[in-house]
Scaffold this motif. Sequence first.
Motif, PDB file in Angstrom:
ATOM      1  N   PHE A 171       0.795  -1.224   0.000  1.00  0.00           N
ATOM      2  CA  PHE A 171       0.000   0.000   0.000  1.00  0.00           C
ATOM      3  C   PHE A 171       0.835   1.285   0.000  1.00  0.00           C
ATOM      4  CE2 PHE A 171      -2.330  -3.297   2.403  1.00  0.00           C
ATOM      5  CZ  PHE A 171      -3.435  -3.438   1.570  1.00  0.00           C
ATOM      6  N   GLY A 172       2.168   1.174   0.050  1.00  0.00           N
ATOM      7  CA  GLY A 172       3.013   2.355   0.175  1.00  0.00           C
ATOM      8  C   GLY A 172       2.855   3.345  -0.963  1.00  0.00           C
ATOM      9  N   GLN A 173       2.693   2.871  -2.197  1.00  0.00           N
ATOM     10  CA  GLN A 173       2.599   3.760  -3.348  1.00  0.00           C
ATOM     11  C   GLN A 173       1.176   4.252  -3.587  1.00  0.00           C
ATOM     12  OE1 GLN A 173       4.632   2.558  -6.862  1.00  0.00           O
ATOM     13  NE2 GLN A 173       6.381   1.712  -5.786  1.00  0.00           N
ATOM     14  N   LYS A 174       0.221   3.769  -2.787  1.00  0.00           N
ATOM     15  CA  LYS A 174      -1.174   4.196  -2.927  1.00  0.00           C
ATOM     16  C   LYS A 174      -1.591   5.149  -1.807  1.00  0.00           C
ATOM     17  CE  LYS A 174      -2.408  -0.295  -4.959  1.00  0.00           C
ATOM     18  NZ  LYS A 174      -3.251  -1.509  -4.784  1.00  0.00           N
ATOM     19  N   ASN A 175      -1.023   4.987  -0.633  1.00  0.00           N
ATOM     20  CA  ASN A 175      -1.415   5.786   0.532  1.00  0.00           C
ATOM     21  C   ASN A 175      -0.166   6.403   1.151  1.00  0.00           C
ATOM     22  OD1 ASN A 175      -2.374   6.764   3.031  1.00  0.00           O
ATOM     23  ND2 ASN A 175      -3.977   5.211   3.087  1.00  0.00           N
ATOM     24  N   PHE A 176      -0.104   7.736   1.146  1.00  0.00           N
ATOM     25  CA  PHE A 176       1.092   8.429   1.638  1.00  0.00           C
ATOM     26  C   PHE A 176       1.274   8.282   3.143  1.00  0.00           C
ATOM     27  CE2 PHE A 176      -2.389  11.443   1.771  1.00  0.00           C
ATOM     28  CZ  PHE A 176      -2.249  12.043   3.013  1.00  0.00           C
ATOM     29  N   LEU A 177       0.226   7.901   3.872  1.00  0.00           N
ATOM     30  CA  LEU A 177       0.340   7.770   5.325  1.00  0.00           C
ATOM     31  C   LEU A 177       1.265   6.621   5.729  1.00  0.00           C
ATOM     32  CD1 LEU A 177      -3.345   8.376   6.520  1.00  0.00           C
ATOM     33  CD2 LEU A 177      -1.395   9.912   6.735  1.00  0.00           C
ATOM     34  N   ILE A 182       5.983   5.414   9.052  1.00  0.00           N
ATOM     35  CA  ILE A 182       7.291   4.785   9.300  1.00  0.00           C
ATOM     36  C   ILE A 182       8.298   5.840   9.758  1.00  0.00           C
ATOM     37  CG2 ILE A 182       9.226   3.572   8.222  1.00  0.00           C
ATOM     38  CD1 ILE A 182       7.188   2.230   6.361  1.00  0.00           C
ATOM     39  N   CYS A 183       8.349   6.965   9.029  1.00  0.00           N
ATOM     40  CA  CYS A 183       9.276   8.041   9.395  1.00  0.00           C
ATOM     41  C   CYS A 183       8.977   8.594  10.784  1.00  0.00           C
ATOM     42  CB  CYS A 183       9.199   9.173   8.380  1.00  0.00           C
ATOM     43  SG  CYS A 183       9.724   8.736   6.715  1.00  0.00           S
ATOM     44  N   SER A 184       7.707   8.714  11.122  1.00  0.00           N
ATOM     45  CA  SER A 184       7.310   9.365  12.371  1.00  0.00           C
ATOM     46  C   SER A 184       7.608   8.501  13.590  1.00  0.00           C
ATOM     47  CB  SER A 184       5.818   9.708  12.324  1.00  0.00           C
ATOM     48  OG  SER A 184       5.542  10.586  11.257  1.00  0.00           O
ATOM     49  N   VAL A 185       7.222   7.221  13.552  1.00  0.00           N
ATOM     50  CA  VAL A 185       7.422   6.372  14.730  1.00  0.00           C
ATOM     51  C   VAL A 185       8.908   6.107  14.958  1.00  0.00           C
ATOM     52  CG1 VAL A 185       5.152   5.297  14.595  1.00  0.00           C
ATOM     53  CG2 VAL A 185       7.043   4.273  13.347  1.00  0.00           C
ATOM     54  N   VAL A 252       3.032  16.845  11.668  1.00  0.00           N
ATOM     55  CA  VAL A 252       2.039  16.534  12.700  1.00  0.00           C
ATOM     56  C   VAL A 252       2.322  15.175  13.335  1.00  0.00           C
ATOM     57  CG1 VAL A 252      -0.398  15.994  13.091  1.00  0.00           C
ATOM     58  CG2 VAL A 252       0.234  17.974  11.718  1.00  0.00           C
ATOM     59  N   PHE A 253       2.514  14.147  12.509  1.00  0.00           N
ATOM     60  CA  PHE A 253       2.739  12.809  13.040  1.00  0.00           C
ATOM     61  C   PHE A 253       4.074  12.722  13.781  1.00  0.00           C
ATOM     62  CE2 PHE A 253      -0.726  11.660  10.327  1.00  0.00           C
ATOM     63  CZ  PHE A 253      -1.271  10.522  10.891  1.00  0.00           C
ATOM     64  N   PHE A 254       5.091  13.374  13.223  1.00  0.00           N
ATOM     65  CA  PHE A 254       6.399  13.351  13.868  1.00  0.00           C
ATOM     66  C   PHE A 254       6.346  14.044  15.226  1.00  0.00           C
ATOM     67  CE2 PHE A 254      10.539  15.423  14.593  1.00  0.00           C
ATOM     68  CZ  PHE A 254      11.349  14.296  14.642  1.00  0.00           C
ATOM     69  N   THR A 255       5.704  15.223  15.282  1.00  0.00           N
ATOM     70  CA  THR A 255       5.593  15.966  16.551  1.00  0.00           C
ATOM     71  C   THR A 255       4.824  15.163  17.587  1.00  0.00           C
ATOM     72  OG1 THR A 255       5.632  18.055  15.339  1.00  0.00           O
ATOM     73  CG2 THR A 255       4.827  18.114  17.599  1.00  0.00           C
ATOM     74  N   THR A 256       3.722  14.542  17.168  1.00  0.00           N
ATOM     75  CA  THR A 256       2.918  13.745  18.092  1.00  0.00           C
ATOM     76  C   THR A 256       3.709  12.550  18.618  1.00  0.00           C
ATOM     77  OG1 THR A 256       0.920  14.375  16.861  1.00  0.00           O
ATOM     78  CG2 THR A 256       0.736  12.508  18.368  1.00  0.00           C
TER      79      THR A 256
END
Length: 352
Positions: A171-177, A182-185, A252-256
């Motif tokens: 799903f990586g190339q379909k959904n940017f989340l 991965i980068c955020s956690v 946002v995800f990284f800060t959280t």
Amino acid sequence: MEGNRIDFYIGLSLAVSSSVFIGSSFILKKKGLLRLARKGSTRAGQGGYAYLKEWLWWAGLISMGAGEAANFAAYAFAPATLVTPLGALSVLVSAVLSSYFLNERLNVHGKIGCLLCILGSTVMVIHAPQEEEVASLSAMAEKLKDPGFLVFAVCVVGSSLVLIFAVAPRFGQKNFLVYILICSVIGSLSVSCVKGLGIGMKELVSGTAVLKDPLFWALLICLAICVTIQISYLNKALDIFNTSIVTPIYYVFFTTSVMACSAILFKEWLKMNVDGVIGTISGFLTIILGIFLLHAFKDITYSLDSLPLYLRKSPDWFPGGQQPYLALPDDIQAEDERKLTRHGERKGGPHK
């Protein structure tokens, strides 16, 4: 007192310059990735590493490194409640530069969502309690042995492995989340490593034999692994998806994630009062609303210039059948000309 004001302005300048460098780094990396795509090289989103030969990508990486260094130095001069929220400026810098250099546009919903994400993150940071003071690597080691943090670290590593090996290939190339998660956690652990290394560097300057401490090298190795993973998957997200979408949501995800890790590691939640709880919850809900606006309406073409077109729809849209919109002068003139033309045609018909 004068010295404190000087330190404050030095920290403020470093924090602002950090945001400019980091925001610009996204644009430079994206430009480099686009140049590679035009050359036909294997794209980063498809597992290629040709960007390592692109000077624009390296310029972006150096810019990001300079920004992170300035941000790290800013904490030595200004309070964290000032430096951390100013990181949101990198989102604005990236969005503005992408509209000029990448021809990327955000609709009204996206702009409002971006603003809400920044405001929500800022509110969360402002209401976050102060962390416990950790003055040495030995004190940091005790914190890292806490059962709560160990559970959190295991969850982060486990979820990252699932995302990398099971979710991202499908799903990586379909959904940017996917790539952003991965980068955020992983980023939550990298910031903890940076903080530990910063404590170690302070001890090293004061004359303590930090280089003989295994924890110092363990943190350094962990940081290198985390940063490598973050760079790889952030490149994939930037290569495939719109920069104006990736940048704010990553922020946002990284800060959280960082705030959650910091709260668990330094037990910040034990010092929270009612105002802090309400502020944190309000900020988090604001972030959720901003993400919804960014994600749900990102494919809708809508701007302030098109607002009159929506207002001129059928009167049935409005209560009582009244249409609270007056035609513009140009529209009235054009309609009058059409009526005169039709009237002239009808008058001229019988004489032919």
